[in-house]
Write an enzyme that holds these catalytic residues in place. Structure first.
Site, short mmCIF file in Angstrom:
data_model
loop_
_atom_site.label_atom_id
_atom_site.label_comp_id
_atom_site.label_asym_id
_atom_site.label_seq_id
_atom_site.Cartn_x
_atom_site.Cartn_y
_atom_site.Cartn_z
N ARG B 276 0.93 -1.12 0.26
CA ARG B 276 0.03 0.06 0.09
C ARG B 276 0.79 1.15 0.08
NH1 ARG B 276 -4.27 -0.97 3.99
NH2 ARG B 276 -5.50 -2.14 2.63
N GLY B 277 2.18 1.26 0.70
CA GLY B 277 3.12 2.26 0.67
C GLY B 277 3.42 2.89 -0.76
#
Lengths: 616, 343
Positions: B276-277
């Site tokens: 997700r980062g």
């Protein structure tokens, strides 16, 4: 303009301040009445005081000011969200046969006063709604419609030292902050109203033309408010506004240093007279009956000289700067002190705590545990099936058709409010772990460090369980609450830096503090768990005398008291070689006893986690 | 309320304003979390967004904010025989109040209709009203756990599923979640923290000039919202145009491999779990470039959004005294040093 120093007693000065705040309220109210659109956020007033004749008299003056036509609504402390914002009126709807909504209290209070008693007990949700109404001047009801809600909020804050406080989101938005404690009934003058009607009329109702505030004056305010910890820009904004209103009240063309000083006193309580410090001043009380009653001479506007000749000395901005910087420092020190020592002055807490404080209103979630005819929490929805089941036996009585001709398709069921059934839920309550740490002796430092580590570890994973943590440390002659119950890692870290250690062991004091804190926690509806980290070797009695035998007796008595009041506790013996005395003490407090000769943060956190998680 | 405080008139707080604009340009970012002291303009900035956002075409009487081509299956207005009248209306910014109940959020059986006419109808809740718009949660850290779970689920799936009281309803609920709060009053669960795309910390300004300016502008606004609005309208319109253009060009903004590699490098160095980062870094970088009017995401774009996209994703170490922002900036400095060294 009134200077606190020129009055006979500090009580009178406080009372004058309070009246001055009322004058502002009156002025702002006139402005709001005069213009069709409200200019800026409404004024709000926080009154710190217990219930009593002085507060009643004060509110009566406020009510007289505003007259009968102005709405003056007092809400119950336990008001529901629905009643605040408004929504469908179920009983009326059933009666009328068509949807009827009731207006919420907030929208009914528009152009009037909303009085919130016992604001420190106001739940967060209700406080958030009030805060939003103050921000936007509107309230959104349950159906999503927006109503105007522009009112003067008067909040009665009955917080005593160290008890629970009002929700921060609301306090931050309140403008005026006055304290009526310390005013005796003799301090009140019968001709209390300092601002005559004619004066407020003379201050023409032109809200757009408040006297301006100079840049350097505003910068000074910014500097002073910036000194106080946690002071937000809202406070600066409200102080500036108050200063301008004060200038308007005195009919000066510009905000003067005296106005700034007064605004700081009224909004932030900086430089307020301390009632306890009152000793001299008898000789210089002129007892001037005319103080401030007449309108001050008109100022022409080209100078910023204060026209009031009774002023003892003219204040310049620089003087004020120096004076205020000092008093804001003391103020912040007092705040810090108050935070560190919240239990001061609560000697007889025991008498009034007990099971009654731990009442829990119905919960909106959790496992269903049964039906009830009364809504178990705000805005509970009736359970349709159960409601019908309750209503059906009565249909023959309520519906003559049905009794005569029997049931036919398409017949309506008559449901009365008394038929409503709601599902009750039960869920685990929040817990607060109170660490009571022995900070005495040579091993104090490492023990405290490990307790601190344990607290941070617990907080690190307590969001899921919504648990809170507090820390009481005892050493020397006394015990103090180093960390009030909190869920915030940020706050814990800040208050836990640099803990002192060493000295003798006032164990009884430590137990007493923890029990008081536990009672407070329970009053808030949470369940406390006291975790003692000590070797149980007391040598200072409750009175603070070095007497080993008395100390042990005191500790045991308090331990039994805690057990009697039903506080759950864990006793972690941290002595290198555990002694039977500690075990006995643990038994007296009906605590679970475990030994942990080599205290480690993870060890403590593991033990406490087990207890917190294991509770139903 | 007709004239919220203009967005461009907010003094300072550039990071917060920047994050809000990025979220408005790229709905896929997953919203913004604003954490900080009281009275720093958090709510003001969110409410000001309303004046900046492009208008949506909505059917009159529609409670689900349906799009024309793909209406919600339960909307009686948009699925009806008659073609509903459509008009342009401001993007909804829905406030989620703290004391709200679950049925108010996701919708429930319409009790009025159930009791009065025996009809089983669904009354849509706040999530339906926030569809295609913003959902603003003030004091998100004080919100009840079961509501947080519900919001997480809907925000992740974009669909609101209601199974209660004999109703079975699913309707689209795609919204940009904006949360604000004061960390002193309680932490946010890591699960929820991670769902917000960007996170910014705001603080009160320290210098006196800024504080004075804030109060001056606030005062001017309160005295006369209309004329204050007019003063700042030009600046607001400029931002609005930038958002509109950025929204249009964003699908064709190119992300070169070099920038993606940098994003991955940052995430690995910081030990950010999951992908997700990286995804957020890429999307935020794209939005940043689009707002600047460029068609390619540069290394500088990624670096400028890295703190707000990553600092809340670091594994929290309760015993670490330094803030996570400091850790992110340290790693960014390292990376920059290396790339400069290689070049």
């Amino acid at each position: 303009m009134r200077e606190p120093g020129q009055h006979a007693s500090p009580g009178t000065a406080l009372w004058q301040d309070a009246l001055r705040a009322l004058d502002l309220v009156k002025l702002a109210h006139r402005h709001a009445m005069a213009s069709d659109r409200p200019s800026g956020p409404a004024l709000s007033l926080r009154i710190r005081s217990g219930a009593g004749p002085v507060r009643d008299a004060y509110l009566a003056i406020l009510k007289d000011f505003l007259g009968d036509r102005t709405p003056f609504l007092r809400i119950p402390a336990s008001i529901s969200v629905d009643a605040l914002i408004g929504g469908l009126d179920v009983a009326a709807t059933l009666q009328a046969g068509r949807p009827l909504s009731e207006r919420g209290v907030l929208s009914r209070a528009t152009h009037g006063v909303l009085l919130v008693p016992m604001a420190e007990r106001l739940p967060v949700a209700q406080a958030a709604i009030l805060a939003r109404a103050l921000d936007t001047g509107t309230v959104t009801d349950r159906q999503g419609r927006s109503h105007p809600a522009h009112f003067l909020l008067v909040v009665l804050d009955e917080t005593r030292d160290g008890e629970e406080e009002m929700a921060g989101g609301l306090t931050d938005r309140l403008v005026l902050d006055i304290c009526l404690d310390g005013i005796s009934i003799h301090d009140m003058k019968p001709d209390g109203s300092a601002c005559s009607d004619s004066q407020a009329d003379a201050a023409s109702p032109q809200p757009d033309q408040l006297p301006p505030i100079a840049d350097d004056a505003l910068a000074l305010l910014a500097h002073i408010t910036g000194q106080i910890a946690d002071s937000s820009l809202r406070k600066l904004s409200s102080a500036a506004r108050t200063a301008r209103l004060l200038a308007r009240l005195d009919d000066t063309s510009e905000v003067t240093a005296a106005h700034l000083q007064e605004a700081l006193r009224l909004c932030l309580r900086i430089g307020e007279i301390q009632t306890t410090d009152y000793t001299q001043e008898d000789d210089q009380a002129p007892a001037d009956p005319e103080t401030g009653t007449g309108p001050p001479p008109q100022s022409t506007g080209e100078t910023q000289e204060t026209p009031d000749t009774q002023e003892p000395a003219e204040l310049s901005l620089d003087d004020l700067f120096a004076e205020m910087s000092v008093s804001s420092e003391t103020a912040s020190r007092e705040i810090v002190e108050a935070l560190r020592n919240p239990m001061a002055g609560r000697a007889n807490a025991k008498a009034k705590t007990g099971k009654s404080g731990a009442r829990k209103t119905g919960s909106a979630r959790g496992r269903p545990i049964g039906l009830t005819p009364r809504p178990p929490y705000d805005s509970a929805r009736p359970d349709i099936a159960a409601t019908l089941r309750a209503a059906i036996p009565w249909q023959r009585l309520r519906n003559p058709d049905l009794a005569l001709h029997g049931w036919k398709a398409g017949m309506k069921i008559h449901i009365l409010p008394s038929d409503f059934r709601y599902v009750r839920y039960r869920h685990r309550t929040e817990s607060t772990a109170i660490f009571t740490v022995d900070a005495s002796g040579s091993t104090a430092l490492s023990r405290l460090a490990e307790a601190k580590g344990a607290i941070e570890l617990l907080l690190g994973d307590c969001y899921v369980r919504r648990d809170q943590v507090a820390l009481v440390a005892f050493r020397g002659r006394e015990a103090e609450v180093l960390l009030e119950p909190t869920r915030s890692l940020v706050r814990a870290k800040r208050s836990l830096t640099g803990l002192p250690g060493g000295g003798p062991t006032p164990l009884a004091n430590g137990i007493q503090r923890s029990l008081e804190l536990a009672a407070q926690v329970r009053q808030r509806g949470q369940s406390p768990l006291i975790v003692y980290l000590t070797d149980g070797n007391a040598n200072i009695s409750l009175k603070g005398e070095p007497n080993r035998r008395q100390a042990a007796t005191d500790a045991r008595k308090l331990a039994q008291d805690g057990a009697f009041r039903g506080f759950q506790s864990v006793f972690i013996d941290i002595a290198p070689r555990p002694r039977p005395a500690a075990q006995e003490l643990a038994k007296a407090m009906q605590a679970d006893y475990c030994t942990l000769p080599y205290v480690s943060a993870s060890g403590v956190s593991r033990i406490v986690s087990r207890y917190l998680a294991g509770r139903a | 309320m007709t004239h919220p405080f203009p967005f461009s008139a907010i003094v300072g707080q550039d990071e917060m304003k920047h994050a809000l604009l990025l979220a408005a340009v790229e709905p896929g970012l997953g919203g913004v979390l604003v954490f900080g002291d009281r009275g720093t303009g958090k709510s003001t900035a969110v409410r000001a967004l309303a004046g900046l956002l492009p208008e949506l075409s909505l059917a009159d009487g529609c409670q689900y904010n349906c799009t024309e081509e793909n209406p919600s299956p339960h909307c009686s207005v948009c699925n009806g025989e008659a073609h509903p009248q459509r008009s342009l209306r401001p993007t909804p910014i829905v406030d989620l109040p703290l004391g709200v109940t679950e049925d108010r959020v996701c919708g429930a059986l319409d009790l009025e209709k159930a009791l009065l006419s025996g009809e089983r109808a669904f009354e849509p809740g706040l999530l339906a009203r926030a569809h295609r718009g913003f959902l603003y949660i003030d004091e998100v850290n004080l919100l009840e756990d079961h509501l947080v779970d519900l919001l997480l689920d809907v925000a992740a799936s974009g669909v609101n599923v209601v199974e209660r009281e004999g109703l079975s309803v699913r309707h689209p609920a795609k919204f940009i979640m904006i949360g604000s709060g004061n960390p002193e009053e309680g932490e946010l669960r890591p699960q929820l923290l991670d769902r917000f795309g960007l996170s910014v910390d705001v603080g009160s300004p320290d210098d006196i000039e800024t504080r004075v300016e804030v109060v001056r502008r606030r005062d001017a606004y309160e005295l006369n919202p209309v004329s204050f609005h007019e003063t700042w309208q030009a600046a607001d319109l400029e931002i609005r145009d930038a958002i509109l253009i950025a929204k249009k060009v964003i699908p064709s903004v190119n992300v070169p491999d070099e920038s993606l590699r940098l994003a991955a490098d940052l995430c690995i160095r910081l030990g950010v779990d999951g992908l997700r980062g990286e995804l957020t870094l890429m999307r935020a970088g794209r939005a940043h470039a689009a707002l600047d009017g460029r068609m390619e995401v540069t290394v500088a774009d990624i670096l400028s959004v890295a703190p707000m996209a990553l600092c809340h994703r670091l594994r929290r170490d309760p015993l670490d005294e330094a803030g996570s922002v400091a850790r992110v900036t340290r790693v960014i400095d390292e990376v920059v040093d290396q790339t400069v060294g290689h070049a």
